[in-house]
Write a protein that holds these residues in place. Sequence first.
Motif, PDB file in Angstrom:
ATOM      1  N   UNK A 163      30.475  54.227   9.401  1.00  0.00           N
ATOM      2  CA  UNK A 163      29.088  54.370   9.859  1.00  0.00           C
ATOM      3  C   UNK A 163      28.561  53.065  10.443  1.00  0.00           C
ATOM      4  N   UNK A 164      28.915  51.960   9.803  1.00  0.00           N
ATOM      5  CA  UNK A 164      28.466  50.655  10.282  1.00  0.00           C
ATOM      6  C   UNK A 164      29.019  50.362  11.668  1.00  0.00           C
ATOM      7  N   UNK A 165      30.311  50.684  11.885  1.00  0.00           N
ATOM      8  CA  UNK A 165      30.912  50.446  13.197  1.00  0.00           C
ATOM      9  C   UNK A 165      30.271  51.333  14.266  1.00  0.00           C
ATOM     10  N   UNK A 166      30.002  52.576  13.936  1.00  0.00           N
ATOM     11  CA  UNK A 166      29.395  53.496  14.904  1.00  0.00           C
ATOM     12  C   UNK A 166      27.979  53.041  15.263  1.00  0.00           C
ATOM     13  N   UNK A 167      27.200  52.625  14.256  1.00  0.00           N
ATOM     14  CA  UNK A 167      25.827  52.183  14.514  1.00  0.00           C
ATOM     15  C   UNK A 167      25.824  50.865  15.283  1.00  0.00           C
ATOM     16  N   UNK A 168      26.775  49.985  14.994  1.00  0.00           N
ATOM     17  CA  UNK A 168      26.893  48.751  15.783  1.00  0.00           C
ATOM     18  C   UNK A 168      27.170  49.068  17.247  1.00  0.00           C
ATOM     19  N   UNK A 169      27.983  50.110  17.492  1.00  0.00           N
ATOM     20  CA  UNK A 169      28.241  50.539  18.869  1.00  0.00           C
ATOM     21  C   UNK A 169      26.960  51.038  19.534  1.00  0.00           C
ATOM     22  N   UNK A 223      20.394  60.015   7.259  1.00  0.00           N
ATOM     23  CA  UNK A 223      20.676  58.800   6.497  1.00  0.00           C
ATOM     24  C   UNK A 223      19.560  58.525   5.492  1.00  0.00           C
ATOM     25  N   UNK A 224      18.324  58.838   5.892  1.00  0.00           N
ATOM     26  CA  UNK A 224      17.220  58.659   4.958  1.00  0.00           C
ATOM     27  C   UNK A 224      17.384  59.535   3.723  1.00  0.00           C
ATOM     28  N   UNK A 225      17.803  60.793   3.941  1.00  0.00           N
ATOM     29  CA  UNK A 225      18.028  61.700   2.817  1.00  0.00           C
ATOM     30  C   UNK A 225      19.212  61.242   1.970  1.00  0.00           C
ATOM     31  N   UNK A 226      20.236  60.687   2.615  1.00  0.00           N
ATOM     32  CA  UNK A 226      21.410  60.200   1.888  1.00  0.00           C
ATOM     33  C   UNK A 226      21.035  59.060   0.955  1.00  0.00           C
ATOM     34  N   UNK A 227      20.178  58.158   1.419  1.00  0.00           N
ATOM     35  CA  UNK A 227      19.773  57.024   0.596  1.00  0.00           C
ATOM     36  C   UNK A 227      18.892  57.455  -0.576  1.00  0.00           C
ATOM     37  N   UNK A 228      18.186  58.569  -0.417  1.00  0.00           N
ATOM     38  CA  UNK A 228      17.329  59.050  -1.495  1.00  0.00           C
ATOM     39  C   UNK A 228      18.100  59.755  -2.599  1.00  0.00           C
ATOM     40  N   UNK A 229      19.345  60.142  -2.320  1.00  0.00           N
ATOM     41  CA  UNK A 229      20.162  60.839  -3.331  1.00  0.00           C
ATOM     42  C   UNK A 229      20.763  59.804  -4.283  1.00  0.00           C
ATOM     43  N   UNK A 240      24.625  48.701   0.979  1.00  0.00           N
ATOM     44  CA  UNK A 240      25.298  48.604   2.271  1.00  0.00           C
ATOM     45  C   UNK A 240      24.765  49.644   3.254  1.00  0.00           C
ATOM     46  N   UNK A 241      24.576  50.871   2.777  1.00  0.00           N
ATOM     47  CA  UNK A 241      24.075  51.930   3.652  1.00  0.00           C
ATOM     48  C   UNK A 241      22.644  51.663   4.105  1.00  0.00           C
ATOM     49  N   UNK A 242      21.869  51.014   3.251  1.00  0.00           N
ATOM     50  CA  UNK A 242      20.493  50.700   3.648  1.00  0.00           C
ATOM     51  C   UNK A 242      20.484  49.738   4.832  1.00  0.00           C
ATOM     52  N   UNK A 243      21.423  48.819   4.858  1.00  0.00           N
ATOM     53  CA  UNK A 243      21.524  47.898   5.993  1.00  0.00           C
ATOM     54  C   UNK A 243      21.871  48.662   7.274  1.00  0.00           C
ATOM     55  N   UNK A 244      22.802  49.623   7.164  1.00  0.00           N
ATOM     56  CA  UNK A 244      23.149  50.457   8.323  1.00  0.00           C
ATOM     57  C   UNK A 244      21.935  51.264   8.768  1.00  0.00           C
ATOM     58  N   UNK A 245      21.206  51.796   7.808  1.00  0.00           N
ATOM     59  CA  UNK A 245      20.023  52.602   8.107  1.00  0.00           C
ATOM     60  C   UNK A 245      18.964  51.774   8.838  1.00  0.00           C
ATOM     61  N   UNK A 246      18.770  50.542   8.432  1.00  0.00           N
ATOM     62  CA  UNK A 246      17.791  49.680   9.097  1.00  0.00           C
ATOM     63  C   UNK A 246      18.210  49.387  10.536  1.00  0.00           C
ATOM     64  N   UNK A 247      19.503  49.138  10.748  1.00  0.00           N
ATOM     65  CA  UNK A 247      19.993  48.919  12.112  1.00  0.00           C
ATOM     66  C   UNK A 247      19.804  50.169  12.966  1.00  0.00           C
ATOM     67  N   UNK A 248      20.031  51.323  12.346  1.00  0.00           N
ATOM     68  CA  UNK A 248      19.851  52.582  13.063  1.00  0.00           C
ATOM     69  C   UNK A 248      18.391  52.771  13.461  1.00  0.00           C
ATOM     70  N   UNK A 249      17.472  52.459  12.558  1.00  0.00           N
ATOM     71  CA  UNK A 249      16.047  52.594  12.862  1.00  0.00           C
ATOM     72  C   UNK A 249      15.654  51.724  14.056  1.00  0.00           C
ATOM     73  N   UNK A 250      16.165  50.492  14.075  1.00  0.00           N
ATOM     74  CA  UNK A 250      15.838  49.606  15.197  1.00  0.00           C
ATOM     75  C   UNK A 250      16.373  50.163  16.511  1.00  0.00           C
ATOM     76  N   UNK A 251      17.570  50.732  16.467  1.00  0.00           N
ATOM     77  CA  UNK A 251      18.147  51.299  17.688  1.00  0.00           C
ATOM     78  C   UNK A 251      17.365  52.509  18.159  1.00  0.00           C
ATOM     79  N   UNK A 252      16.956  53.370  17.222  1.00  0.00           N
ATOM     80  CA  UNK A 252      16.159  54.546  17.590  1.00  0.00           C
ATOM     81  C   UNK A 252      14.832  54.106  18.220  1.00  0.00           C
ATOM     82  N   UNK A 253      14.214  53.074  17.659  1.00  0.00           N
ATOM     83  CA  UNK A 253      12.966  52.572  18.224  1.00  0.00           C
ATOM     84  C   UNK A 253      13.179  52.049  19.641  1.00  0.00           C
ATOM     85  N   UNK A 254      14.309  51.366  19.875  1.00  0.00           N
ATOM     86  CA  UNK A 254      14.593  50.859  21.219  1.00  0.00           C
ATOM     87  C   UNK A 254      14.792  52.009  22.198  1.00  0.00           C
ATOM     88  N   UNK A 255      15.531  53.030  21.769  1.00  0.00           N
ATOM     89  CA  UNK A 255      15.792  54.161  22.655  1.00  0.00           C
ATOM     90  C   UNK A 255      14.494  54.888  23.000  1.00  0.00           C
TER      91      UNK A 255
END
Length: 341
Positions: A163-169, A223-229, A240-255
């Motif tokens: 997931x981290x590699x995909x979100x970094x991409x 991912x938000x639901x995954x972190x809540x479980x 670790x997943x929370x860090x990926x989730x934060x990177x994902x949020x920033x990317x979604x905001x940019x898009x």
Amino acid sequence: MADEQNRSAMDWVVDCAVYVAGRRMGGQFDYAQALEIARAGEGFVWLGLHDPTPANIIEVAEVYGLDELTAEHALSPDHRPAVERSEEVTVIVLRTTRYVDHPELTETSEVVETGAVVVFIGPQFVITVRHGAPGALGPVRSDLEARPQRLALGPWAVAHAVCDRVVDAYTAVAAAVETDIDAVEESVFARYAGAGGRVSHIYQLKRELVEFKRAVAPLQRHFGALLEDRTLLSKEIRRYFRDVYNNLLRTVERITAFDDLLNSILQARLAQVTVDQNNDMRKIAGWAAIFAVQTFIAGIYGMNFTFMPELGWRYGYPGVMLVMIVTAVVMYRGFRRNNWL
């Protein structure tokens, strides 16, 4: 026939390894043997597949105990991003992305290429199924094997790394797309818009951005639901997943910002086209008015009447021509002064 089957296995099974205490066991195993070894000890299997056929997926599903609905996620590269749980198996569907280099943006340019990675996480196995060219996972495996303390966290450590590699991409693609948007914006607001300022080019970039957004945005909710479980992820893996989730949020905001900016650029370009068309119409109207006066004068003197003004005057022809020229010059200067010509 046996050679053909072996060659087929080499095509779709990228790697199959057993990890115990974060270390890869020596030797080569097929996916059935690997699962038996993992169940006999305290390790787990990481099975990597690339573009498997439905028959291949059915074989793996039977060995690893995946039900039909769960295995269906790996059959198609067109599934929407999702995180689903079925008994002891969790499925993460990711859309992979890759920026396609192009010398210049055209109405047919491919800007973002997408693929898919499906991750099945069980108690003693993790299966990664990749469709398409983007999202190669070889570097992920190499990186994790160099950090046994991370691999010792189990199958979810592999899921996080993927997931981290995909979100970094996603982040890298977003940065490249931003460069294209900047180039389009510059061409649109330049004095003379080049090819990049054409509406069709802007629309093509917007369409590619929509495809990119469809690959990225749905993951935010999952991912938000995954972190809540709290029952699924350990405290360390959740961090670790929370860090990926934060990177994902920033990317979604940019898009989202890119989408709004492209809408503004498109509207600005359409406004420019409208203004250019109005300017062209004013020029056409100005020239038409100038020639209309000349046509009117010539039309009067083209009539076959016996009694015409100055018809018998020796300088009648030069006089009329002079009046036509003076009228045209005066009208031309007036239109130029009012920016019609």
